[in-house]
Write a protein that holds these residues in place. Sequence first.
Motif: not given
Length: 218
Positions: A52-76
């Motif tokens: 999609i676009e450049y985001r810093p690696y850590e920002t991208m990884m955190r965002r993607c991980f959080g989105n997946m956990l929320r989608k699967y209903g996992v508290d984190f």
Amino acid sequence: MPKYITFDAYGTLLTWTLEHAVEQILGDRIKQIDWEAFQNEWHVARWNDILIEYRPYETMMRRCFGNMLRKYGVDFTEEDCDAMIANITNWEPFPDVPPVLRKLREYCKIVIISNSEDRFIEKNIEKIGVPFDDFVTAEQARAYKPAHKVFNYTLKKLGCDKSEIVHCAQGFEFDIIPAHELGWKAVWINRGGNPGDKAYGPYDELPDLTGLPGLLGI
């Protein structure tokens, strides 16, 4: 013999143990989800994010991980994300990597091209235990492989022509395909024994780095 040998880092030089680390981080929470489906969807989500676009690696990884956990209903918590990010600098080199790199650097310059950030790659290189002549990251290029911008940035930074480089990587979509599109010589380090596609050739194929010096005439 090439002047430069460039390498992808994660999965090529260093073991990719992200999913295993996340299993440990989530603990019993993982039992409430389809873990295989989560891993597959997370992989696709990371791929889509870098396109999609450049985001810093850590920002991208955190965002993607959080989105997946929320989608699967996992508290984190943010501490879970912190632990996932911290794991990146703990990945170990494959056993074949250090001795081969030591031999190669006697004859060629060795360089990493990684979809990462400088601070992570610096720590990863310490883990490998072999000095590199240079490294290129998504942070520097402001883009992620397979974007051609990363490879063109590499040529500019190294001050060389593509004919002087052989690029070695395990990521077919991330590295071998763009190398083909740009006319770079490539060696596919197929550690997983996956099917390739000669439509994106010519490329050489090895199961690990052991045969690389012989392939390059070293």
